[in-house]
Design a protein around this motif. Structure first.
Motif, PDB file in Angstrom:
ATOM      1  N   TRP A   9       0.835  -1.208   0.000  1.00 46.47           N
ATOM      2  CA  TRP A   9       0.000   0.000   0.000  1.00 46.47           C
ATOM      3  C   TRP A   9       0.866   1.253   0.000  1.00 46.47           C
ATOM      4  O   TRP A   9       0.636   2.192  -0.771  1.00 46.47           O
ATOM      5  N   VAL A  10       1.879   1.279   0.859  1.00 46.45           N
ATOM      6  CA  VAL A  10       2.765   2.441   0.937  1.00 46.45           C
ATOM      7  C   VAL A  10       3.520   2.624  -0.379  1.00 46.45           C
ATOM      8  O   VAL A  10       3.689   3.750  -0.867  1.00 46.45           O
ATOM      9  N   GLU A  11       3.951   1.514  -0.980  1.00 51.05           N
ATOM     10  CA  GLU A  11       4.630   1.599  -2.275  1.00 51.05           C
ATOM     11  C   GLU A  11       3.706   2.202  -3.334  1.00 51.05           C
ATOM     12  O   GLU A  11       4.140   2.995  -4.171  1.00 51.05           O
ATOM     13  N   SER A  12       2.430   1.837  -3.305  1.00 57.74           N
ATOM     14  CA  SER A  12       1.494   2.373  -4.291  1.00 57.74           C
ATOM     15  C   SER A  12       1.292   3.871  -4.112  1.00 57.74           C
ATOM     16  O   SER A  12       1.179   4.611  -5.097  1.00 57.74           O
ATOM     17  N   LEU A  13       1.255   4.333  -2.861  1.00 58.19           N
ATOM     18  CA  LEU A  13       1.146   5.773  -2.613  1.00 58.19           C
ATOM     19  C   LEU A  13       2.381   6.499  -3.121  1.00 58.19           C
ATOM     20  O   LEU A  13       2.278   7.570  -3.741  1.00 58.19           O
ATOM     21  N   ALA A  14       3.544   5.917  -2.848  1.00 56.96           N
ATOM     22  CA  ALA A  14       4.795   6.544  -3.280  1.00 56.96           C
ATOM     23  C   ALA A  14       4.874   6.593  -4.799  1.00 56.96           C
ATOM     24  O   ALA A  14       5.311   7.596  -5.381  1.00 56.96           O
ATOM     25  N   LEU A  15       4.442   5.519  -5.460  1.00 54.43           N
ATOM     26  CA  LEU A  15       4.504   5.480  -6.920  1.00 54.43           C
ATOM     27  C   LEU A  15       3.524   6.465  -7.533  1.00 54.43           C
ATOM     28  O   LEU A  15       3.829   7.116  -8.537  1.00 54.43           O
ATOM     29  N   ALA A  16       2.337   6.600  -6.941  1.00 52.69           N
ATOM     30  CA  ALA A  16       1.362   7.569  -7.448  1.00 52.69           C
ATOM     31  C   ALA A  16       1.919   8.987  -7.350  1.00 52.69           C
ATOM     32  O   ALA A  16       1.770   9.796  -8.275  1.00 52.69           O
ATOM     33  N   HIS A  17       2.561   9.288  -6.227  1.00 46.84           N
ATOM     34  CA  HIS A  17       3.158  10.614  -6.066  1.00 46.84           C
ATOM     35  C   HIS A  17       4.295  10.810  -7.072  1.00 46.84           C
ATOM     36  O   HIS A  17       4.391  11.860  -7.734  1.00 46.84           O
ATOM     37  N   HIS A  18       5.139   9.821  -7.201  1.00 47.02           N
ATOM     38  CA  HIS A  18       6.275   9.882  -8.124  1.00 47.02           C
ATOM     39  C   HIS A  18       5.793  10.107  -9.555  1.00 47.02           C
ATOM     40  O   HIS A  18       6.277  11.003 -10.259  1.00 47.02           O
ATOM     41  N   ALA A  19       4.816   9.289 -10.004  1.00 46.24           N
ATOM     42  CA  ALA A  19       4.349   9.375 -11.380  1.00 46.24           C
ATOM     43  C   ALA A  19       3.637  10.697 -11.656  1.00 46.24           C
ATOM     44  O   ALA A  19       3.797  11.295 -12.728  1.00 46.24           O
ATOM     45  N   SER A  20       2.859  11.171 -10.693  1.00 48.45           N
ATOM     46  CA  SER A  20       2.081  12.398 -10.913  1.00 48.45           C
ATOM     47  C   SER A  20       2.960  13.627 -11.059  1.00 48.45           C
ATOM     48  O   SER A  20       2.555  14.613 -11.684  1.00 48.45           O
ATOM     49  N   THR A  21       4.163  13.601 -10.494  1.00 46.92           N
ATOM     50  CA  THR A  21       5.050  14.755 -10.586  1.00 46.92           C
ATOM     51  C   THR A  21       5.921  14.726 -11.834  1.00 46.92           C
ATOM     52  O   THR A  21       6.596  15.724 -12.130  1.00 46.92           O
ATOM     53  N   ARG A  22       5.895  13.599 -12.588  1.00 45.87           N
ATOM     54  CA  ARG A  22       6.792  13.461 -13.731  1.00 45.87           C
ATOM     55  C   ARG A  22       6.070  13.193 -15.042  1.00 45.87           C
ATOM     56  O   ARG A  22       6.671  13.310 -16.110  1.00 45.87           O
TER      57      ARG A  22
END
Length: 223
Positions: free
Chosen positions: A131-144
């Protein structure tokens, strides 16, 4: 309630997720569940489940992360409560309180899965770490991403994923992430499975990503 401006970066996560927690997460002090142990034992909660609650709180208790782009933001913070269930069927732990009024709770399943409990129990990720990885990936992808597209309902079936590979680090079950040549696709089917309603499915497509946008911050053994 005491507030720590920087949350400790938990082990067992990719560099991306550890950085996300350390940069964007905060910790609040929460009452230790150990004070309730005798009371819960009197209610018939198995000792093994009490140990599981304690271990969950020691690792995740009080962690506040930015709202998720789905499930009305996810838990307000991570912290367990009284286990529910039975020794034969297994017990579910509250993962943390909702941010808004929802027809389901965020829970940890008998096998450590992170999911939601409404009309039925639905596992979203194999672990809390997923779950935490999915939150981190969503944040990462949305900024790039150069472009972000949201798709809902049966239209999710039309997304062509033949050339995509499953993103392993999110350990997805009902919710999965897929990596393509220059795109990441997140498919959230947890609510649809929980309530047997395909209109609840949502997909986010993050397009126009470079190599860093696709893989940045992932451990070498995560592929």
């Amino acid at each position: 309630m005491e507030l720590n401006l920087n949350a400790k970066e938990p082990e067992g996560l990719t560099r991306r997720a550890r950085r996300y927690v350390g940069t964007h997460g905060i910790k609040v002090d929460v009452p230790p569940v150990g004070r309730l142990r005798e009371q819960w034992v009197a209610l018939g909660v198995p000792p093994t489940e009490l140990d599981r609650v304690t271990a969950y709180q020691e690792r995740w208790g009080g962690l506040v992360l930015p709202p998720a782009p789905y499930y009305d933001g996810g838990p307000k913070y991570l912290d367990p409560d009284l286990p529910e269930g039975s020794p034969t069927e297994g017990c579910w732990l509250d993962a943390g309180p909702q941010r808004t009024a929802l027809p389901y709770s965020f829970v940890i399943g008998p096998g450590g899965e992170f999911g939601i409990l409404g009309d039925r129990w639905t596992s979203l990720h194999q672990t809390v770490e997923g779950w935490v990885e999915s939150l981190a990936l969503a944040h990462h992808a949305s900024t790039r991403a150069k472009r972000i597209t949201r798709i809902t309902g049966d239209a999710v079936d039309a997304i062509a994923l033949d050339s995509f590979t499953l993103v392993k680090e999110v350990m997805g079950l009902a919710d999965t992430w897929w990596r393509g040549r220059d795109s990441l696709v997140a498919i959230y089917a947890g609510e649809a499975e929980c309530f047997s309603d395909s209109t609840c499915r949502t997909a986010w497509i993050y397009s126009g990503l470079d190599e860093w946008g696709l893989y940045g911050g992932v451990r070498d053994d995560d592929g």
